[in-house]
Scaffold this motif. Sequence first.
Motif, PDB file in Angstrom:
ATOM      1  N   LEU A  43      29.599 -56.127  95.531  1.00 60.58           N
ATOM      2  CA  LEU A  43      30.316 -55.866  96.043  1.00 60.58           C
ATOM      3  C   LEU A  43      30.342 -54.054  96.020  1.00 60.58           C
ATOM      4  CD1 LEU A  43      33.394 -58.253  95.916  1.00 60.58           C
ATOM      5  CD2 LEU A  43      32.830 -57.229  97.932  1.00 60.58           C
ATOM      6  N   LEU A  44      29.438 -54.081  94.989  1.00 58.65           N
ATOM      7  CA  LEU A  44      29.239 -52.330  94.449  1.00 58.65           C
ATOM      8  C   LEU A  44      28.643 -51.882  95.485  1.00 58.65           C
ATOM      9  CD1 LEU A  44      28.647 -53.327  90.587  1.00 58.65           C
ATOM     10  CD2 LEU A  44      31.223 -52.202  91.669  1.00 58.65           C
ATOM     11  N   LEU A  45      27.785 -52.660  96.140  1.00 58.62           N
ATOM     12  CA  LEU A  45      26.476 -52.327  97.480  1.00 58.62           C
ATOM     13  C   LEU A  45      27.001 -51.920  98.357  1.00 58.62           C
ATOM     14  CD1 LEU A  45      23.476 -54.132  96.724  1.00 58.62           C
ATOM     15  CD2 LEU A  45      23.829 -51.883  95.623  1.00 58.62           C
ATOM     16  N   GLN A  46      28.176 -53.030  98.545  1.00 66.48           N
ATOM     17  CA  GLN A  46      29.660 -52.485  99.519  1.00 66.48           C
ATOM     18  C   GLN A  46      30.330 -51.401  99.170  1.00 66.48           C
ATOM     19  OE1 GLN A  46      31.382 -56.406 101.011  1.00 66.48           O
ATOM     20  NE2 GLN A  46      29.808 -57.989 100.269  1.00 66.48           N
TER      21      GLN A  46
ATOM     22  N   ARG B 257      29.077 -43.847 104.591  1.00 71.06           N
ATOM     23  CA  ARG B 257      29.659 -43.853 105.854  1.00 71.06           C
ATOM     24  C   ARG B 257      30.658 -43.149 106.227  1.00 71.06           C
ATOM     25  NH1 ARG B 257      29.698 -49.668 105.623  1.00 71.06           N
ATOM     26  NH2 ARG B 257      31.863 -50.241 105.157  1.00 71.06           N
ATOM     27  N   GLU B 258      31.630 -43.117 105.160  1.00 70.72           N
ATOM     28  CA  GLU B 258      32.454 -41.655 105.691  1.00 70.72           C
ATOM     29  C   GLU B 258      32.364 -40.608 104.658  1.00 70.72           C
ATOM     30  OE1 GLU B 258      35.640 -44.637 102.637  1.00 70.72           O
ATOM     31  OE2 GLU B 258      34.679 -43.356 101.371  1.00 70.72           O
ATOM     32  N   ALA B 259      30.736 -40.234 104.355  1.00 72.78           N
ATOM     33  CA  ALA B 259      30.246 -39.023 104.658  1.00 72.78           C
ATOM     34  C   ALA B 259      30.299 -39.378 105.185  1.00 72.78           C
ATOM     35  CB  ALA B 259      29.385 -38.999 103.125  1.00 72.78           C
ATOM     36  N   GLY B 260      29.372 -39.789 106.845  1.00 72.66           N
ATOM     37  CA  GLY B 260      28.346 -39.858 107.354  1.00 72.66           C
ATOM     38  C   GLY B 260      27.361 -40.169 107.810  1.00 72.66           C
TER      39      GLY B 260
ATOM     40  N   GLU C  69      36.352 -52.107  97.199  1.00 69.97           N
ATOM     41  CA  GLU C  69      35.385 -52.903  96.500  1.00 69.97           C
ATOM     42  C   GLU C  69      35.134 -53.175  95.144  1.00 69.97           C
ATOM     43  OE1 GLU C  69      33.894 -51.705 100.054  1.00 69.97           O
ATOM     44  OE2 GLU C  69      35.487 -50.603  98.807  1.00 69.97           O
ATOM     45  N   LEU C  70      35.682 -52.073  94.901  1.00 68.11           N
ATOM     46  CA  LEU C  70      35.553 -51.980  93.169  1.00 68.11           C
ATOM     47  C   LEU C  70      36.273 -52.624  92.260  1.00 68.11           C
ATOM     48  CD1 LEU C  70      34.264 -50.413  91.064  1.00 68.11           C
ATOM     49  CD2 LEU C  70      35.155 -48.607  91.064  1.00 68.11           C
ATOM     50  N   ALA C  71      37.657 -52.556  93.148  1.00 69.18           N
ATOM     51  CA  ALA C  71      39.301 -52.584  92.430  1.00 69.18           C
ATOM     52  C   ALA C  71      38.547 -54.884  92.672  1.00 69.18           C
ATOM     53  CB  ALA C  71      39.809 -52.895  93.492  1.00 69.18           C
TER      54      ALA C  71
END
Length: 255
Positions: free
Chosen positions: A112-115, A122-125, A232-234
Amino acid sequence: MHAATRPALAVIAHGSRDPRHAATVDALCARVRALRPGLRVEAGYLDFDAPSVPRLLERLDAEGVRDVVALPLLLGRAFHAKSDIPAVLGETTARLPRLDVRQAGVLGPHPLLLQALERRLREAGSAPDRRHSTGVVLASAGSSDPEAIAVIAQTAREWRRTAGWCAVRPAFASASLPRTADAVRGLRADGVERVAVAPYVIAPGRLPDRIRAGALEAGADVLAPVLGASEELAAVLALRYDEAAADRRPVALSA
């Protein structure tokens, strides 16, 4: 396990002079509460922020809590997880004999950390269709612990294997080499067309700012934000809590 009988969750964070750190911890705790309705989730800090870990445990004890899972908000098992946190938990619980505290495992490694890293890129473009020509710098805080460094290197290899980036290389903001800027330049020297930097850190602060400065200095094409209060972190926090809460064997805490 019924909510009334579940151990409370004490999230143990490092703390920082940067107020964004505590704000991120608060947001993560709120996400975990949403994932585990009825679970008491509190945060305590090793330094800088309040409450300190001893003050948090003393308050829980005074309020009648008898069972606590102490969960290090750490991505890897290095000095804080192996020494600092067991020491403060051991010293505090020695003064609070009614309080049963067990230390959960650290957050990483976990798929999940890789996700979460993928989400931030993706958010950064970062364009998914350009993975074959994009190299990633996995930039962590750094450690002098060989075990922790080896885990970061393994995480980089696993990410490349499963995600299809043309390269994934570790870098470190402190204690270890290479630094972020050098890793970016190394990928360029190897002919990588595009370079993205993915901070493998939880919250903003001094070391993430150092990662950012290195990425900008070396001209990285994409710089992702920190993991932050991602879903994912949560989810990993909730899973580590579940594992520790289900394991009722006695746990020895020592310096």
